[in-house]
Design an enzyme around this catalytic site. Sequence first.
Site, short mmCIF file in Angstrom:
data_model
loop_
_atom_site.label_atom_id
_atom_site.label_comp_id
_atom_site.label_asym_id
_atom_site.label_seq_id
_atom_site.Cartn_x
_atom_site.Cartn_y
_atom_site.Cartn_z
CE1 TYR A 102 -100.87 -12.60 -63.39
CE2 TYR A 102 -101.56 -12.60 -65.68
CZ TYR A 102 -101.16 -11.91 -64.55
OH TYR A 102 -101.07 -10.57 -64.57
CD GLU A 104 -102.98 -13.11 -59.74
OE1 GLU A 104 -103.94 -13.86 -59.98
OE2 GLU A 104 -103.02 -11.88 -59.88
CG ASP A 263 -80.43 -5.16 -49.33
OD1 ASP A 263 -80.04 -6.12 -50.02
OD2 ASP A 263 -80.88 -4.11 -49.81
CB THR A 289 -80.46 -8.49 -56.17
OG1 THR A 289 -79.09 -8.41 -55.81
CG2 THR A 289 -81.12 -7.15 -55.90
CE LYS A 292 -77.09 -5.30 -56.89
NZ LYS A 292 -78.50 -5.42 -56.57
NE ARG A 298 -81.84 -6.43 -63.79
CZ ARG A 298 -80.55 -6.10 -63.68
NH1 ARG A 298 -79.65 -6.66 -64.46
NH2 ARG A 298 -80.16 -5.21 -62.81
#
Length: 497
Positions: A102, A104, A263, A289, A292, A298
């Site tokens: 974790y 954060e 984008d 992203t 691609k 991903r």
Amino acid sequence: MPGPTTAAISLFSRSLFRASVSCSARWFRRRLSTTTTATTTMSDIPKTLPGQTPLKDHDPDLFEMIQHEKERQRSGLELIASENFTSRAVNDCLGSCLTNKYSEGLPGARYYGGQQFIDKIENLCRDRALQAFRLSPEQWGVNVQPYSGSPANLAVYTALLNPHDRIMGLDLPSGGHLTHGYYSYNARDGTTKKISATSVFFESLPYCVSAETGLIDYVELQKRVDVFKPKLIICGGSAYPRDWDYKRFREIADTCGAYLMCDMAHISGLVAAQEANDPFEYCDVVTSTTHKSLRGPRAGIIFFKKELEAKINFAVFPMLQGGPHEHQIAGVATQLKEVMTPEFKQYIQQVKKNTRALADALTGMGHVLATGGSDNHLILWDLRPHGITGSKMEKVCDKAEITLNKNAILGDRSALAPGAVRIGTPALTTRGFKEEHFRQVAEFLNRALKIAIDVQNEHGKPLKTFIPALEGNAEIEQLHKDVAAFARQFPLPGGDY
Ligand SMILES: Cc1ncc(COP(=O)(O)O)c(C=O)c1O
């Protein structure tokens, strides 16, 4: 049949317990005596420690499903424009211990301890992201924590807009993405439906491509901007085969003081390789992203002008997300290392050459493509002249393991029965396809279309009669065999996963 006595069972389990305790004790002593940099091999780990069983033994059913998917990827033709095949190095990161942590917050300002290595990894990813797109750290910042492209976009809107502020993005049937504000209209009951959360939280007016040319209609965009006065204009899309005039977008955005966001999810590999126009010259924010044309795992990524840094970082966490997925971030980092190599530039150049070869082969057979061709990694094949919907072409191709997707094209009346299919070349180019191989792909696609037309002529237009007629169709079965024999000649990258 007599079973083992209770005494025998208890003797057996006691000796098993003693053996496992002494084995664990030996293992922990060995661990304590090693330095912190020593690695533990699988043979060092006692079988009693939980979680040591490989997937193959732990869950054979799931393992088999993954093997089937791997074989599908190997024996099929992957033409979905947003997909690619990740490298061994990326997969190593995805399957690493980083998934356990974790973290954060941001490097240097986390909510939990134990971040000394995680901070280095995330900083490496941020530095490489700026380098890969040639950005000065004085002018640009980057957040590599978005879980994927859609959350990255929502984080930008959350950072820069108030609820009900106005946005404009390319309409979905013109090649835009859902998260750019899509809503639909149902002519049967006269209702509009907010399909994306973007159109629930913000007021959205789309712009479109020209019905004649298929290119973005900048004149009409300016007219709509004059009336609507959006706070944010979004360029970039999911099914636009041409390049973007970012300078023109900037000029239009400046007429109403709007932020300009690109984008570049689909084309980020092309932008990094300098094989497409550079959105960073004119935009305030650029999202992408990473899976691609960039060929990473991903994930999502947001680049922002420095003055927007605090707002965007706060929108990603704590406003929208919790702990970042550091295994993905490591995967992005290692992919960005590859992106900066001459080999990656050659790969992207080959992607473009392959798209052109595919486009030329299809148009040479008399087929119609939106805008007449492509400048990038995808084509949009207009099937309406053949009286076939993209959905039917997709179904026939699926049966032959040619994977592509139905796609809306300007003028479509139904999103469920769109008139085009979208075809991309990045994934097969990763497998080593060159121009001559894409000319063969065009032949396969032409056969699939002919089958679709014949089945429709014989069984009628409704999908409920069309789909069952594909079962046992001898021509599809032959096409499937030919596709598999052809595709299996090409390796799949990524190692044994
Ligand atoms: C232009 C564009 N933006 C955003 C996304 C959303 O990305 P994700 O599916 O990772 O949420 C996509 C996905 O295809 C896309 O094409």
